[in-house]
Enzyme design. Sequence first.
Site, mmCIF file in Angstrom:
data_model
loop_
_atom_site.group_PDB
_atom_site.id
_atom_site.type_symbol
_atom_site.label_atom_id
_atom_site.label_comp_id
_atom_site.label_asym_id
_atom_site.label_seq_id
_atom_site.Cartn_x
_atom_site.Cartn_y
_atom_site.Cartn_z
ATOM 1 N N HIS A 1 1.075 -1.316 0.048
ATOM 2 C CA HIS A 1 -0.209 0.129 -0.106
ATOM 3 C C HIS A 1 0.615 1.459 0.007
ATOM 4 C CE1 HIS A 1 -3.815 -2.384 1.624
ATOM 5 N NE2 HIS A 1 -2.883 -2.677 2.271
ATOM 6 N N HIS B 1 -2.321 -3.207 -3.388
ATOM 7 C CA HIS B 1 -3.893 -2.854 -3.044
ATOM 8 C C HIS B 1 -4.874 -2.564 -4.038
ATOM 9 C CE1 HIS B 1 -6.469 -0.871 0.274
ATOM 10 N NE2 HIS B 1 -6.908 -2.280 0.285
ATOM 11 N N GLU C 1 2.641 -0.993 4.126
ATOM 12 C CA GLU C 1 2.362 0.394 3.901
ATOM 13 C C GLU C 1 3.903 1.083 3.575
ATOM 14 O OE1 GLU C 1 -0.500 1.787 3.709
ATOM 15 O OE2 GLU C 1 -2.072 1.312 4.682
ATOM 16 N N ASP D 1 -4.056 2.113 -4.676
ATOM 17 C CA ASP D 1 -2.285 2.236 -4.392
ATOM 18 C C ASP D 1 -1.593 0.639 -4.350
ATOM 19 O OD1 ASP D 1 -4.389 1.831 -2.017
ATOM 20 O OD2 ASP D 1 -2.985 1.209 -0.598
HETATM 21 ZN ZN LIG Z 1 -3.870 0.716 0.630
#
Ligand SMILES: [Zn+2]
Length: 172
Positions: A27, A148, A109, A158
């Site tokens: 992400h 994602h 992330e 993303d």
């Molecule tokens: Zn995401």
Amino acid sequence: MLLTRQVLSTHFDARPSNVVPELIVIHNISLPPAEFGGPWIDRLFTGSLPLDHHPFFRTIPPGRVSAHALIRRDGEIVQYVPFHERAWHSGRSEYRGRAACNDFSIGIELEGTDDTSFEAAQYASLSALIRALLVAYPTLSREHIVGHSDVAPGRKTDPGVAFDWARLRASL
Ligand SMILES: [Zn+2]
């Protein structure tokens, strides 16, 4: 050696019984969007984001979210959720016909935006983290690493066009 910080979140629960990590979901996030370096991602994932601090914060859908780890612009890895637990990063999602990707994935992330180049330090940390995870969890594999946007197409974009998948894959 990875520089790692732990910020323990309560935004997780157990994976379903007999379900193991088989997928890595990449992400990006920045709070506010395109502003880097603040404490707000930690605050979001720990349920303590001050909504009055920035107008954008009030536009974030209510709900408890998290990821297993965040890689900051300088390559620092922040862990929020133990990797064997279920973090809440992918929402409504599907991978190869299998729904609810949070059940069987690890969410990572990158601090960034869809169209801002990620830093070399982030690729280095991401690669090191994934290689460590591949060792720790033999059910993971290099072939099952997605964005994602791949598991929630039309809903999520993303990690975005700026993420260099070839660079990641070449480093693993
Ligand atoms: Zn995401």
